[in-house]
Write a protein that holds these residues in place. Structure first.
Motif, PDB file in Angstrom:
ATOM      1  N   ILE B  66     -39.666  -2.153  14.957  1.00 50.42           N
ATOM      2  CA  ILE B  66     -39.717  -0.686  15.059  1.00 50.42           C
ATOM      3  C   ILE B  66     -40.878  -0.257  15.954  1.00 50.42           C
ATOM      4  O   ILE B  66     -40.779   0.694  16.721  1.00 50.42           O
ATOM      5  CB  ILE B  66     -39.909  -0.053  13.659  1.00 50.42           C
ATOM      6  CG1 ILE B  66     -38.893  -0.593  12.679  1.00 50.42           C
ATOM      7  CG2 ILE B  66     -39.863   1.459  13.733  1.00 50.42           C
ATOM      8  CD1 ILE B  66     -37.520  -0.078  12.852  1.00 50.42           C
ATOM      9  N   ILE B  67     -42.012  -0.997  15.837  1.00 52.88           N
ATOM     10  CA  ILE B  67     -43.222  -0.585  16.558  1.00 52.88           C
ATOM     11  C   ILE B  67     -43.033  -0.747  18.063  1.00 52.88           C
ATOM     12  O   ILE B  67     -43.447   0.102  18.847  1.00 52.88           O
ATOM     13  CB  ILE B  67     -44.430  -1.402  16.067  1.00 52.88           C
ATOM     14  CG1 ILE B  67     -44.705  -1.064  14.590  1.00 52.88           C
ATOM     15  CG2 ILE B  67     -45.659  -1.112  16.897  1.00 52.88           C
ATOM     16  CD1 ILE B  67     -45.758  -1.918  13.964  1.00 52.88           C
ATOM     17  N   PRO B  69     -40.491  -0.493  20.284  1.00 57.05           N
ATOM     18  CA  PRO B  69     -39.908   0.596  21.082  1.00 57.05           C
ATOM     19  C   PRO B  69     -40.834   1.798  21.187  1.00 57.05           C
ATOM     20  O   PRO B  69     -40.892   2.442  22.239  1.00 57.05           O
ATOM     21  CB  PRO B  69     -38.636   0.965  20.313  1.00 57.05           C
ATOM     22  CG  PRO B  69     -38.310  -0.210  19.510  1.00 57.05           C
ATOM     23  CD  PRO B  69     -39.601  -0.880  19.178  1.00 57.05           C
ATOM     24  N   ALA B  70     -41.579   2.090  20.101  1.00 56.47           N
ATOM     25  CA  ALA B  70     -42.481   3.240  20.151  1.00 56.47           C
ATOM     26  C   ALA B  70     -43.569   3.012  21.188  1.00 56.47           C
ATOM     27  O   ALA B  70     -43.887   3.904  21.994  1.00 56.47           O
ATOM     28  CB  ALA B  70     -43.098   3.473  18.776  1.00 56.47           C
ATOM     29  N   ILE B  71     -44.139   1.794  21.206  1.00 64.36           N
ATOM     30  CA  ILE B  71     -45.192   1.508  22.190  1.00 64.36           C
ATOM     31  C   ILE B  71     -44.612   1.577  23.598  1.00 64.36           C
ATOM     32  O   ILE B  71     -45.209   2.162  24.514  1.00 64.36           O
ATOM     33  CB  ILE B  71     -45.808   0.126  21.922  1.00 64.36           C
ATOM     34  CG1 ILE B  71     -46.537   0.139  20.582  1.00 64.36           C
ATOM     35  CG2 ILE B  71     -46.781  -0.247  23.028  1.00 64.36           C
ATOM     36  CD1 ILE B  71     -47.268  -1.130  20.281  1.00 64.36           C
ATOM     37  N   THR B  74     -44.100   5.218  24.612  1.00 63.88           N
ATOM     38  CA  THR B  74     -45.365   5.904  24.900  1.00 63.88           C
ATOM     39  C   THR B  74     -45.941   5.432  26.222  1.00 63.88           C
ATOM     40  O   THR B  74     -46.457   6.232  27.013  1.00 63.88           O
ATOM     41  CB  THR B  74     -46.376   5.633  23.773  1.00 63.88           C
ATOM     42  OG1 THR B  74     -45.701   5.694  22.527  1.00 63.88           O
ATOM     43  CG2 THR B  74     -47.488   6.639  23.796  1.00 63.88           C
ATOM     44  N   ALA B  75     -45.857   4.123  26.468  1.00 64.82           N
ATOM     45  CA  ALA B  75     -46.428   3.591  27.707  1.00 64.82           C
ATOM     46  C   ALA B  75     -45.719   4.177  28.919  1.00 64.82           C
ATOM     47  O   ALA B  75     -46.368   4.563  29.904  1.00 64.82           O
ATOM     48  CB  ALA B  75     -46.340   2.070  27.711  1.00 64.82           C
ATOM     49  N   ARG B 109     -42.623  -3.305  29.268  1.00 61.87           N
ATOM     50  CA  ARG B 109     -41.737  -4.451  29.415  1.00 61.87           C
ATOM     51  C   ARG B 109     -42.038  -5.498  28.344  1.00 61.87           C
ATOM     52  O   ARG B 109     -41.142  -6.069  27.727  1.00 61.87           O
ATOM     53  CB  ARG B 109     -41.933  -5.040  30.811  1.00 61.87           C
ATOM     54  CG  ARG B 109     -40.905  -6.033  31.175  1.00 61.87           C
ATOM     55  CD  ARG B 109     -41.191  -6.691  32.514  1.00 61.87           C
ATOM     56  NE  ARG B 109     -41.952  -5.867  33.431  1.00 61.87           N
ATOM     57  CZ  ARG B 109     -43.008  -6.333  34.099  1.00 61.87           C
ATOM     58  NH1 ARG B 109     -43.405  -7.566  33.946  1.00 61.87           N
ATOM     59  NH2 ARG B 109     -43.660  -5.552  34.918  1.00 61.87           N
ATOM     60  N   CYS B 111     -43.275  -5.030  25.442  1.00 58.57           N
ATOM     61  CA  CYS B 111     -42.838  -4.587  24.121  1.00 58.57           C
ATOM     62  C   CYS B 111     -41.318  -4.643  24.003  1.00 58.57           C
ATOM     63  O   CYS B 111     -40.791  -4.961  22.941  1.00 58.57           O
ATOM     64  CB  CYS B 111     -43.352  -3.185  23.846  1.00 58.57           C
ATOM     65  SG  CYS B 111     -45.106  -3.207  23.565  1.00 58.57           S
ATOM     66  N   ALA B 113     -39.391  -6.769  25.515  1.00 56.75           N
ATOM     67  CA  ALA B 113     -39.074  -8.187  25.330  1.00 56.75           C
ATOM     68  C   ALA B 113     -39.415  -8.616  23.906  1.00 56.75           C
ATOM     69  O   ALA B 113     -38.680  -9.378  23.275  1.00 56.75           O
ATOM     70  CB  ALA B 113     -39.839  -9.036  26.338  1.00 56.75           C
ATOM     71  N   TRP B 114     -40.518  -8.110  23.406  1.00 59.75           N
ATOM     72  CA  TRP B 114     -40.926  -8.419  22.036  1.00 59.75           C
ATOM     73  C   TRP B 114     -39.842  -7.972  21.052  1.00 59.75           C
ATOM     74  O   TRP B 114     -39.418  -8.729  20.174  1.00 59.75           O
ATOM     75  CB  TRP B 114     -42.260  -7.729  21.748  1.00 59.75           C
ATOM     76  CG  TRP B 114     -42.709  -7.797  20.334  1.00 59.75           C
ATOM     77  CD1 TRP B 114     -42.222  -7.090  19.285  1.00 59.75           C
ATOM     78  CD2 TRP B 114     -43.733  -8.637  19.807  1.00 59.75           C
ATOM     79  NE1 TRP B 114     -42.888  -7.426  18.140  1.00 59.75           N
ATOM     80  CE2 TRP B 114     -43.817  -8.375  18.426  1.00 59.75           C
ATOM     81  CE3 TRP B 114     -44.601  -9.570  20.364  1.00 59.75           C
ATOM     82  CZ2 TRP B 114     -44.722  -9.018  17.599  1.00 59.75           C
ATOM     83  CZ3 TRP B 114     -45.506 -10.202  19.538  1.00 59.75           C
ATOM     84  CH2 TRP B 114     -45.557  -9.935  18.166  1.00 59.75           C
ATOM     85  N   PRO B 213     -33.456   6.208  15.461  1.00 56.57           N
ATOM     86  CA  PRO B 213     -34.567   6.725  16.269  1.00 56.57           C
ATOM     87  C   PRO B 213     -35.163   5.709  17.250  1.00 56.57           C
ATOM     88  O   PRO B 213     -35.464   6.098  18.383  1.00 56.57           O
ATOM     89  CB  PRO B 213     -35.587   7.149  15.212  1.00 56.57           C
ATOM     90  CG  PRO B 213     -34.779   7.440  14.007  1.00 56.57           C
ATOM     91  CD  PRO B 213     -33.621   6.508  14.040  1.00 56.57           C
ATOM     92  N   PRO B 214     -35.346   4.424  16.876  1.00 57.38           N
ATOM     93  CA  PRO B 214     -35.862   3.501  17.900  1.00 57.38           C
ATOM     94  C   PRO B 214     -34.954   3.430  19.121  1.00 57.38           C
ATOM     95  O   PRO B 214     -35.449   3.414  20.257  1.00 57.38           O
ATOM     96  CB  PRO B 214     -35.911   2.156  17.176  1.00 57.38           C
ATOM     97  CG  PRO B 214     -36.031   2.485  15.740  1.00 57.38           C
ATOM     98  CD  PRO B 214     -35.263   3.747  15.555  1.00 57.38           C
ATOM     99  N   MET B 217     -35.535   6.376  21.251  1.00 54.81           N
ATOM    100  CA  MET B 217     -36.740   6.240  22.074  1.00 54.81           C
ATOM    101  C   MET B 217     -36.482   5.332  23.268  1.00 54.81           C
ATOM    102  O   MET B 217     -36.958   5.582  24.375  1.00 54.81           O
ATOM    103  CB  MET B 217     -37.876   5.673  21.228  1.00 54.81           C
ATOM    104  CG  MET B 217     -38.687   6.752  20.540  1.00 54.81           C
ATOM    105  SD  MET B 217     -40.234   6.092  19.965  1.00 54.81           S
ATOM    106  CE  MET B 217     -41.085   7.600  19.520  1.00 54.81           C
TER     107      MET B 217
END
Lengths: 646, 301, 214
Positions: B66-67, B69-71, B74-75, B109, B111, B113-114, B213-214, B217
């Protein structure tokens, strides 16, 4: 004050080396005290920007011992202290009495000797004593690498390290004696006035370059770093190779430089960066991957240094200062983040017993701390904002771009920028692979499924490192100020120039970015929580029996980019396909050889051995033939005199 | 005070206008294909719907699923805010901010891939591997284009480095940046945003397991990234900053629209490349950026 | 005038890269043809202030020969042989593209160090010729199909022609025609050989010709 602190640190280290064998707790305490003392000495020199000098009133081996700590050496001393101290804490649990009763005492005392000798390397201002300290450093590192000497590959890696290291030391012996012979003293210091000394720089570059692991002298590095215990890999990769960098930095600042020194360093840096990361990406062994990544980072450091040397030669402080500050910061950054990464790899190795990434996977569930800290390290090493890795590279890039913008002397800088960008993107690929394959997804083997998190003594150093890295990322202005003192120590003639860096603005941008990231994550997490979540297996495209072995492995992840470097990597692949109606086991084994070692040096050495063997046939013990040799020799000499008229 | 309003205004502009672009592309595709096509605002509806939906999380995934896609989102938005907007200039500008932009895209990128590796799916691993590998070539191309601008303008801050090249250099750079735009935003001929065959995708396959939501985003971030590259391309090639404020903004909007239509036309008229050929096209993109660099460097020879 | 000249030569250099990067033989042949036409127009641009029948004749002959006749024959040979793609080149497409680009850049950079006449120094004329010759060599060395090699040969010839234009006023027209005739005959011969190879070996792979080395 500095003298007292350094003496205290040295005393603690000597005591620790002596008592560490039997008293692990006292050793730990002494190591931490030594770290704090050394750190405060280094910081006070860096903060004040003054040079600390000490001359003994006696002679040691015929020379008066003298110590010196200035901005450049203090910078490297910080690294020695931080990694030496944190590594001691880490190894207290990682290489404990309990797990390795045989080698743990040796680990402790050699660790102290290694830190002590590295401190001496940084402070010795006498060429003769420097060589002794250098040798002690090289040997103690050898004993640490071979702690686990029951395993054949460890012994092999150790020998390779020892041989390569001594080849480098040989060049250094030549360098220091030639320097002493020409200047008339063993004392080290700036000798810009004697232009005749310039060619000696090549000797120093070769000698220190072996230790720094620059391409193609890096042959010892991957196997030594991969096979050493992880705390040793950490100090080797983060600090020991920086001693080589220190040598190159030091003497590029002190010696008069040959005309093409800047371009040479820049070119070597580009080669190291690109080829190092290409090798790293193709590795399947997590520690080898990081070892090659060290080659890449030394390349980045050398690119920055090469540009600074060019700036000196062209009299351009504007870009030189930015690049050198970036270089110095990157030295520290790489030390911190590589320590963190090797500690993380050590925890994985500790928990699962394997370094092969294709046997790991899904470790985040068992090791959430290690996984998230390793991820921070991976993002920092890929140079991602808002972490520290970006700050250093940003300053180096700025030096490069300013040189480009001036457009006069620097067509060669264009490829350097492109190489730097390419190797940055490859590093991202390599570390996306490492974190993804090791920590995410499903466990690929049983040991990976049964892993447990490491203890807090191993976690705490990693956590501390991650915090420091984040702080450097968020407050770079705080760190650039002392680093400017190092820059001034390296190039005093630039003292008036403005480096045109705006680290505070970058720090502000990073802080805002960090807040935005947290806000974004919080927003999404909240949204997800209010909307509700449902667990379900990963979508498998309708396949009935998905297994963890269907995941992308490290080899397949790197496949595309590896294909571009096939000419360099020359992977050895063994494939046994599925054949027939009742097929046997199928198999794919892939090995990435160390090309320079196995394809160039090995055949070369074999050829030399072959010729030597052939020459041995002349030594057969038959006296009359020996007399024939003498006769032939005398005749040949006579002929030479006759014909040549010597 | 003024600067906060400025930043908020820009933020709103980027966030609200970006989803328009994929809509335009789809409309162009439908138009070329002789169909009615989805409404231009379709992505807005999709986003609103996804934002209210629940999330299906893989049993293998960590909270990072979840984290990440948010990062990434934002980036990308932060990178977009760094870009100057023609005559309006940049809200925040400092020397070397162009590198921050490039590396923020790299953060996104990493994130993405992560997030793909989280699920342990072979498809998503494949997508992640392709994304990070092809991005190497794209990033080389971007940095070459940046170098061209730096050499041309003599400045290393985004706010003052968009000084378009004279003559054929600008045309070459436009082609090169357009190729990179297609690659980085995973459009045809590099990737097909519409296909449902996992084996032929890069970006779409990486987000296969995301939902709710992810996913919103991710989709919105992709739209912002497309707009970011279009704005970059337009300003790198056209002398927009010399025009008066409103005209230059209108010209910028017009050229972004033009680029979007061009993407739609390319998408309608060409087929996706075989994967083996993708590096070749990216190399060509890089060369298209390299030649203007050499031209600018040599000046008038 | 210099702008048009540089534009034409620049386009020709771009076609070089197209020729190096494509695996489709029709594209390769058309690139070579287009290059021939572009270069064929050059004499008009170079000597725009003093047009005479000689120039117009040269131009017409070159454009017709390089742009129409030779490509037509090549396409026929290709159809006769039934191949449309170069599949396994010795030097891959990306490496040959990068080699070609590197060579082009080197050629452009090198011109500063060459002792040129002032009227040639500021243009792409000399670097263009060098880049074309280099591209020709890369194609000749790096491709396995006979037709690609012919195209490499043609690009090489284009380069020589471009270099020859430097001397346009002093080259006897007959020499130029001689070269052109040479090429045409060469293409004829190759066309025939291609046909024969195809019939004898069922393939146009020149690697298989090594079996004939005795």
């Amino acid at each position: 004050m500095i003298a007292v602190l350094l003496a205290l640190a040295g005393l603690c280290l000597i005591l620790a080396a002596g008592m560490g064998r039997s008293h692990p707790r006292i050793w730990l305490g002494l190591s931490v005290i030594a770290t704090l003392c050394g750190l405060s000495a280094a910081l006070s020199v860096l903060g004040g920007g003054e040079i600390w000098l000490w001359r003994g009133g006696f002679t040691l081996g015929g020379e008066v011992p003298s110590l010196r700590l200035d901005g450049v050496s203090a910078l490297f001393l910080i690294l020695v202290c931080v990694v030496g101290g944190l590594g001691a804490i880490y190894s207290h649990e990682y290489w404990s009495e309990h797990h390795y009763p045989g080698s743990a005492p040796k680990s402790r005392s050699w660790w102290s000797i290694l830190t002590l000798s590295m401190t001496l390397v940084l402070t010795c201002a006498n060429g003769l004593h420097f060589l002794f300290a250098w040798e002690a450093f090289a040997l103690s590192a050898y004993f640490l690498i071979t702690l686990d000497h029951g395993r054949g590959e460890v012994r092999k890696a150790g020998w390779l390290y020892l041989a390569a290291s001594h080849a480098g030391t040989m060049a250094l012996f030549a360098f220091f004696s030639a320097l002493a012979a020409r200047t008339g003293t063993w004392e080290l210091g700036p000798v810009h006035a004697q232009a005749g000394l310039a060619p000696l720089f090549w000797l120093a570059l070769a000698g220190f370059g072996v230790k720094a692991g620059m391409f193609p002298l890096h042959i010892w590095l991957p196997s030594a770093h991969a096979n050493a215990p992880s705390h040793v890999s950490a100090i080797m990769s983060a600090v020991a190779i920086k001693m080589g960098v220190y040598g190159i930095v030091r003497f590029s600042g002190w010696l008069p430089l040959p005309e093409n020194a800047g371009w040479t360093i820049l070119a070597i840096g580009c080669a190291s960066a690109l080829f190092g990361i290409a090798f790293a990406l193709a590795q399947n062994d997590i520690k080898r991957l990081m070892a090659y990544c060290s080659v890449e980072n030394v390349g980045i450091i050398l690119i920055g240094l090469g540009l600074s040397v060019l700036a000196v030669q062209h009299g351009q402080p504007a870009w030189g200062k930015a690049a050198l500050a970036g270089t110095f910061l990157h030295v520290i950054n790489h030390g911190l983040l590589k320590t963190l990464l090797f500690f993380g790899a050590g925890s994985v190795l500790h928990a699962t017993g394997t370094r092969d990434m294709s046997r790991l996977g899904g470790l985040w569930r068992a090791m959430p701390w290690t996984a998230s800290l390793f991820a921070v390290g991976a993002m920092a090493v890929s140079g991602l904002p808002p972490l520290n890795g970006f700050v250093g590279e940003w300053a180096i890039y700025q030096g490069l771009l300013r040189a480009v913008a001036q457009k006069e002397h620097a067509a060669g800088v264009l490829p350097a920028v492109i190489v730097l960008a390419g190797s940055g993107a490859l590093a991202l690929a390599a570390f996306a692979k490492a974190t993804g394959v090791v920590f995410l997804g499903a466990p690929r083997t049983k040991p990976a499924a049964q892993a447990v998190e490491c203890g807090w003594l191993m976690r705490a150093p990693m956590f501390l490192l991650a915090v420091v890295m984040l702080v450097i990322g968020l407050l770079p202005g705080l760190f650039f100020a002392p680093i400017m003192n190092s820059v001034a120590a390296w190039a005093p003639q630039w003292s008036g120039a403005d480096p045109l860096l705006s680290p505070r603005t970058l720090g502000g941008a990073h802080t805002v970015l960090a807040c935005a990231l947290i806000a974004g994550v919080a927003l999404l997490l909240r949204m997800v929580r209010t909307n509700g979540t449902r667990q379900s297996p990963t979508w498998d495209c309708g396949y009935v029996a998905p297994s963890s072995r269907m995941q992308y492995t490290s080899g397949s992840f790197a496949g595309i980019a590896r294909g571009w470097f096939v000419w360099l990597l020359r992977p050895e692949v063994l494939i046994r396909r599925v054949r027939g109606h009742f097929p046997g086991r199928a198999l794919v084994v892939e090995r990435i050889p160390e090309t320079v070692l196995e394809k160039i040096i090995d055949p070369g050495a074999r050829a030399v051995g072959y010729m030597a063997d052939a020459a041995k046939k002349m030594q057969h013990g038959r006296l009359h033939l020996y007399i024939l040799y003498v006769f032939l020799g005398v005749t040949a000499l006579g002929l030479m005199i006759l014909l040549g008229g010597v | 005070m003024f600067i906060y309003i400025d930043i908020l205004l820009r933020l709103a502009l980027w966030l609200l206008l970006a989803p328009l672009l994929p809509g335009v592309i789809n409309k162009v595709k439908a138009w070329v294909g002789g169909r009615q096509g989805p409404p231009v605002l379709q992505l807005y509806y999709d986003l609103a719907r996804l934002w209210r939906k629940g999330v299906v999380v893989s049993t293998l995934a960590s909270p990072g699923f979840i984290i990440a896609p948010a990062i990434a989102w934002t980036a990308v938005v932060a990178a977009a805010l760094l870009l100057p907007l023609a005559g309006a200039g940049a809200a925040l500008s400092f020397d070397g901010d162009v590198l921050l932009l490039v590396y923020l895209l790299a953060l996104a990128r990493f994130c993405t891939a992560w997030g793909a590796m989280e699920t342990g799916s072979a498809f998503e691993g494949m997508g992640a591997a392709r994304e990070v590998s092809f991005a190497v070539l794209a990033e080389i191309g971007i940095i070459t284009a940046v170098l061209t601008l730096v050499v041309q303008s003599g400045s290393i801050a985004l706010s003052s480095m968009f000084e378009p090249l004279p003559g054929p250099g600008a045309a070459l750079l436009a082609v090169g940046l357009f190729i990179i735009l297609l690659a980085e935003n995973c459009r045809v001929p590099f990737d097909d945003p519409n296909t449902h065959l996992e084996l032929t995708m890069i970006h779409e396959v990486m987000v296969l397991d995301h939902s709710g939501p992810p996913l919103a985003m991710i989709l919105h971030g992709a739209a912002v990234k497309l707009m970011l590259f279009s704005v970059f391309l337009a300003q790198a090639v056209l002398p927009l900053s010399e025009l008066p404020l409103l005209i230059s903004l209108a010209a910028l909007a017009g050229s972004v629209l033009l680029i979007t239509v061009a993407v739609g036309l390319v998408e309608s008229l060409t087929a996706r490349l075989a994967f083996k050929r993708v590096p070749l096209l990216l190399t060509i993109g890089f060369l298209f950026c390299l030649f203007p660099l050499i031209l600018t460097w040599m000046g008038d020879l | 005038m210099n702008d048009t000249l540089s534009l034409l030569i620049g386009l020709a250099m771009g076609l070089n890269l197209l020729a190096l990067g494509t695996s489709r033989l029709p594209v390769l042949i058309r690139a070579v043809a287009a290059q021939g036409v572009l270069l064929g127009l050059l004499p008009l641009v170079l000597e725009a202030h003093a047009l005479d029948w000689r120039l117009i004749l040269i131009t017409l002959a070159t454009v017709a020969g390089k742009g129409l006749l030779i490509p037509y024959m090549l396409i026929r040979a290709m159809r006769a042989a039934g191949i449309a793609r170069e599949l396994e080149p010795f030097i891959g497409y990306i490496p040959s593209l990068l080699l070609g680009a590197g060579g082009t850049i080197a050629a452009v950079a090198l011109i500063r160090y060459l002792p040129l006449l002032p009227e040639h120094a500021g243009t792409l004329h000399v670097p263009g010729a060098m880049a074309l010759i280099l591209t020709g060599f890369i194609l000749l060395i790096g491709r396995t199909k006979a037709i690609s090699q012919v195209c490499g040969y043609l690009i090489l010839e284009n380069g020589i022609y471009l270099a020859g234009l430097l001397l346009i006023r002093s080259t006897p027209i007959l020499v130029e025609f001689g070269i052109l005739l040479d090429v045409t005959v060469g293409i004829f011969v190759i066309g025939i050989i291609v046909d024969r190879i195809q019939r004898a070996f069922d393939s146009l792979d020149t690697r298989k010709l090594t079996a004939l080395h005795e």
